[in-house]
Design an enzyme around this catalytic site. Structure first.
Site, short mmCIF file in Angstrom:
data_model
loop_
_atom_site.label_atom_id
_atom_site.label_comp_id
_atom_site.label_asym_id
_atom_site.label_seq_id
_atom_site.Cartn_x
_atom_site.Cartn_y
_atom_site.Cartn_z
N ASP A 104 0.82 -1.37 0.11
CA ASP A 104 0.36 0.29 -0.11
C ASP A 104 0.94 1.11 0.17
O ASP A 104 0.74 2.47 -0.78
CB ASP A 104 -0.93 0.15 1.50
CG ASP A 104 -0.13 -0.32 2.23
OD1 ASP A 104 0.89 -0.83 2.36
OD2 ASP A 104 -1.35 -0.36 3.42
N THR A 126 2.78 -7.39 -1.56
CA THR A 126 3.24 -7.94 0.35
C THR A 126 2.45 -8.57 0.89
O THR A 126 1.06 -9.20 0.29
CB THR A 126 2.63 -6.39 0.84
OG1 THR A 126 2.46 -6.56 2.37
CG2 THR A 126 1.16 -6.31 0.41
N ASP A 130 -2.94 -6.11 2.39
CA ASP A 130 -3.40 -5.22 1.99
C ASP A 130 -3.99 -4.58 1.34
O ASP A 130 -3.84 -2.54 1.97
CB ASP A 130 -3.21 -4.58 3.90
CG ASP A 130 -1.26 -4.08 3.31
OD1 ASP A 130 -1.12 -4.27 2.82
OD2 ASP A 130 -1.09 -3.15 4.20
N LYS A 215 -7.14 -28.61 27.35
CA LYS A 215 -5.65 -29.14 27.91
C LYS A 215 -4.62 -27.99 27.41
O LYS A 215 -3.86 -27.70 28.11
CB LYS A 215 -5.17 -30.09 27.34
CG LYS A 215 -5.90 -31.49 27.46
CD LYS A 215 -4.67 -33.08 28.41
CE LYS A 215 -5.87 -33.52 28.71
NZ LYS A 215 -6.80 -34.07 29.63
N HIS A 216 -4.39 -27.54 26.06
CA HIS A 216 -4.13 -25.83 25.97
C HIS A 216 -4.69 -25.50 24.60
O HIS A 216 -5.80 -25.59 24.77
CB HIS A 216 -2.58 -27.04 24.70
CG HIS A 216 -2.56 -27.91 23.88
ND1 HIS A 216 -2.64 -26.99 21.90
CD2 HIS A 216 -3.41 -28.33 23.20
CE1 HIS A 216 -3.09 -27.82 21.33
NE2 HIS A 216 -3.55 -28.70 21.88
N GLN A 252 8.98 -15.02 8.05
CA GLN A 252 7.20 -14.80 7.85
C GLN A 252 7.55 -14.54 5.97
O GLN A 252 6.53 -14.65 5.28
CB GLN A 252 6.19 -14.42 8.20
CG GLN A 252 5.88 -14.17 9.73
CD GLN A 252 4.68 -14.14 10.92
OE1 GLN A 252 3.50 -13.45 10.67
NE2 GLN A 252 5.98 -12.80 11.16
N ARG A 253 7.97 -13.56 6.43
CA ARG A 253 8.65 -12.62 4.53
C ARG A 253 9.42 -14.02 3.82
O ARG A 253 10.07 -13.30 2.83
CB ARG A 253 9.24 -11.86 5.08
CG ARG A 253 8.17 -10.82 5.57
CD ARG A 253 8.17 -9.28 4.92
NE ARG A 253 9.53 -8.76 4.76
CZ ARG A 253 9.57 -7.74 5.22
NH1 ARG A 253 8.92 -7.49 5.94
NH2 ARG A 253 11.03 -6.91 4.81
N1 LIG Z 1 3.02 8.65 1.23
C1 LIG Z 1 3.63 8.74 0.27
N2 LIG Z 1 3.94 8.96 -0.60
C2 LIG Z 1 5.02 9.11 -1.67
N3 LIG Z 1 5.86 7.38 -1.40
C3 LIG Z 1 5.17 7.04 -0.50
C4 LIG Z 1 4.37 6.85 0.56
N4 LIG Z 1 4.22 6.11 1.13
C5 LIG Z 1 4.78 5.60 1.22
N5 LIG Z 1 5.80 5.79 0.61
C6 LIG Z 1 7.31 4.90 -0.41
O1 LIG Z 1 6.66 3.52 -0.43
C7 LIG Z 1 7.44 2.45 0.19
C8 LIG Z 1 7.12 1.98 1.13
O2 LIG Z 1 6.05 2.11 1.42
P1 LIG Z 1 5.66 0.56 2.47
O3 LIG Z 1 4.74 1.44 3.32
O4 LIG Z 1 7.04 0.72 3.79
O5 LIG Z 1 6.00 -0.64 1.98
P2 LIG Z 1 5.10 -1.60 0.91
O6 LIG Z 1 4.64 -0.37 0.08
O7 LIG Z 1 5.24 -2.38 1.50
O8 LIG Z 1 3.75 -0.75 1.82
C9 LIG Z 1 8.33 3.88 1.47
O9 LIG Z 1 9.19 3.51 1.74
C10 LIG Z 1 8.50 4.74 0.17
O10 LIG Z 1 9.45 5.40 -0.10
O1 LIG Z 2 10.92 -5.54 7.92
P1 LIG Z 2 10.08 -4.37 8.84
O2 LIG Z 2 10.75 -2.80 8.44
O3 LIG Z 2 10.78 -4.22 9.90
O4 LIG Z 2 8.51 -4.67 8.56
C1 LIG Z 2 7.98 -4.95 9.41
C2 LIG Z 2 6.54 -5.15 8.81
O5 LIG Z 2 6.24 -5.59 7.14
C3 LIG Z 2 5.39 -6.40 6.62
O6 LIG Z 2 6.56 -7.07 6.58
C4 LIG Z 2 5.06 -5.71 6.09
O7 LIG Z 2 4.60 -4.63 5.46
P2 LIG Z 2 4.56 -4.41 4.04
O8 LIG Z 2 4.16 -4.96 2.85
O9 LIG Z 2 3.79 -3.11 3.95
O10 LIG Z 2 5.97 -3.41 3.89
C5 LIG Z 2 4.90 -6.54 7.37
O11 LIG Z 2 3.85 -7.39 8.13
C6 LIG Z 2 5.29 -5.50 8.73
O12 LIG Z 2 4.92 -4.63 9.85
MG LIG Z 3 2.24 -1.71 3.22
#
Ligand SMILES: Nc1ncnc2c1ncn2[C@@H]1O[C@H](COP(=O)(O)OP(=O)(O)O)[C@@H](O)[C@H]1O
Ligand SMILES: O=P(O)(O)OC[C@H]1O[C@](O)(COP(=O)(O)O)[C@@H](O)[C@@H]1O
Ligand SMILES: [Mg+2]
Length: 320
Positions: A104, A126, A130, A215-216, A252-253
Site C-alpha cells: 500500500d 506484500t 492489505d 488441555k492447551h 514469515q517474509r
Molecule cells: N505517501 C507516500 N508518498 C510517496 N511515497 C510513499 C508514500 N508512502 C510510502 N511511500 C514510499 O513507498 C515505500 C514503501 O512503503 P511501505 O509502506 O514501507 O511498504 P509497502 O509498499 O510494502 O506497503 C516507502 O518507503 C516510500 O518510499
Molecule cells: O521489515 P520491517 O521494516 O521491520 O517491517 C515489518 C513490516 O513489514 C511487513 O512484513 C510487510 O509490510 P509492507 O508490505 O507494508 O512492507 C509487515 O507485515 C510488518 O509490519
Molecule cells: Mg504496506
C-alpha cells in the site's frame, strides 16, 4: 508506442516478487520493448541505480524468495522534490513508464508519480494482503503457509506441555494473515485489528475453555494490537497454566514462493506490460475471483477500501 519501461520492488519484500519482475522483463522483451531494473526501490530510483535487463537477468529467480532487485523503505519519497529527481533520472534513461511491485505504501509513491505526469503500473506485492482492488497480493499465500507450519509446530510442543501458546503474526493493520492462519492452524482464538480487542473477555474465554476440558489453547494475534509477552503473563496468572508467547517475525517474509504466488506474479507481470503497450498508465493490477483486473491507481488509493472478510471471521467463530 512505448519503447522503454522500468521495474522496481519496494517496501517489505514478499515471496513472488522475483517471479513478478521476471514476468515484466520477459513479457516486455517479447513485445520488443527495452526494460530497465531499478535497484532498492524508490531509493535506487532517486540515486539513479538503474540497469538494462535482458532475458538472462531474470534466469534462476522464479523459485527464490525476496527480490533480487532489492527493496527499501525510503520515507523521503514523500517529498515532491525527491520524486522530481526520480522522474528526471527516468527521463534521462528515456524510460517512459514504471512498474512498481509493492504494498500500500509503494502504491502511494506510484500514485504520486502518476499525479506528477509520470505513468506507473502498481502490482500488489506484500505478505500483508492489505492492498485495495485485489483478492490476493503476491506473497500473501506463501507467508500464510509459513505461519501455518509455525502454528503446527507450536501446537506439537504446547500440547505436550499442556501450555497455552500466544502467537504474534505480521500483517501491519490487516488481519487477513491472522484470520486465515487461525482457521487453518486450528487455533482457538484470533485477535485481529478489524475487530475490537477485549483483553478481559479473551482471558475469561480461555478460563472457560479450560473448565470445558481444553488441555492447551492457541491464540493468534496480529502485530501492533498488544504486547504478547505481557498478555501471556496475565493469562498465566489468571489460569495457572504455563503460557508462552512467540513472535514469528521476519521468517514469515522469506522462503520460496508457492506455486500460486509464482503463477499469480507471472500473470500480473505479463498483464502490466499488456496494459502499457495498450496505452494504459496510472493503473494498479488486481486479481478478483480469479480474473486479472486493473483500476485507476489514484481512484483505488483514494476511494477503494480493503473489505474485511466477515464470512471468514464468522466461519472462524464457529470453529474455535
Ligand atoms: N505517501 C507516500 N508518498 C510517496 N511515497 C510513499 C508514500 N508512502 C510510502 N511511500 C514510499 O513507498 C515505500 C514503501 O512503503 P511501505 O509502506 O514501507 O511498504 P509497502 O509498499 O510494502 O506497503 C516507502 O518507503 C516510500 O518510499
Ligand atoms: O521489515 P520491517 O521494516 O521491520 O517491517 C515489518 C513490516 O513489514 C511487513 O512484513 C510487510 O509490510 P509492507 O508490505 O507494508 O512492507 C509487515 O507485515 C510488518 O509490519
Ligand atoms: Mg504496506
Amino acid at each position: 508506442m512505448i519503447k522503454k519501461i522500468g521495474v522496481l520492488t519496494s517496501g517489505g519484500d514478499a515471496p513472488g516478487m522475483n517471479a513478478a519482475i521476471r514476468g515484466v522483463v520477459r513479457a516486455a522483451l517479447s513485445e520488443g520493448l527495452e526494460v530497465y531494473g531499478v535497484y532498492d526501490g524508490y531509493l535506487g530510483l532517486y540515486e539513479d541505480r538503474i540497469e538494462k535487463m535482458d532475458r538472462r537477468s531474470v534466469s534462476d529467480v522464479i523459485n527464490r524468495g525476496g527480490t533480487f532487485l532489492g527493496s527499501a523503505r525510503f520515507p523521503q519519497f514523500k517529498d515532491e522534490a525527491v520524486r522530481q529527481k526520480a522522474i528526471e533520472n527516468l527521463n534521462k534513461h528515456g524510460i517512459e513508464a514504471l512498474v512498481v511491485i509493492g504494498g500500500d505504501g509503494s502504491y502511494m509513491g506510484a500514485k504520486c508519480l502518476t499525479e506528477m505526469g509520470y505513468p506507473c503500473i502498481g502490482l500488489p506485492g506484500t505478505i500483508d494482503n492489505d492492498v485495495p482492488g485485489t483478492d490476493y497480493t503476491i506473497g500473501y499465500l506463501t507467508a500464510l503457509n509459513c505461519v501455518i507450519s509455525a502454528i503446527d509446530r507450536l501446537r506439537d510442543t504446547s500440547s505436550s506441555h499442556n501450555r497455552i501458546s500466544v502467537i504474534e503474526v505480521m500483517g501491519r493493520y490487516c488481519g487477513d494473515l491472522t484470520m486465515a492462519a487461525a482457521i487453518a492452524g486450528g487455533a482457538e482464538y484470533a485477535i485481529v485489528p478489524e475487530k475490537p480487542y477485549d483483553e478481559t473477555q479473551l482471558i475469561e474465554d480461555v478460563v472457560k475453555g479450560i473448565k470445558n476440558g481444553k488441555k492447551h489453547s492457541i491464540i493468534v494475534v496480529t502485530e501492533h494490537i498488544t504486547d504478547v509477552h505481557q498478555l501471556s503473563k496475565k493469562i498465566e496468572a489468571r489460569t495457572g497454566r504455563e503460557t508462552r508467547a512467540t513472535i514469528l517475525g521476519h521468517v514469515q517474509r522469506g522462503g520460496a514462493p508457492t506455486a500460486f504466488d509464482r503463477v499469480l506474479a507471472s500473470r500480473m507481470g505479463v498483464y502490466a506490460v499488456d496494459l502499457l503497450i495498450n496505452g494504459h498508465g496510472g493503473r494498479c493490477v488486481g486479481v478478483v475471483s480469479g480474473e486479472l483486473v486493473h483500476h485507476d491507481i489514484i481512484d483505488a488509493i483514494e476511494n477503494k477500501r480493503r473489505v474485511f472478510d466477515e464470512e471468514l471471521y464468522l466461519t472462524a467463530a464457529k470453529l474455535f
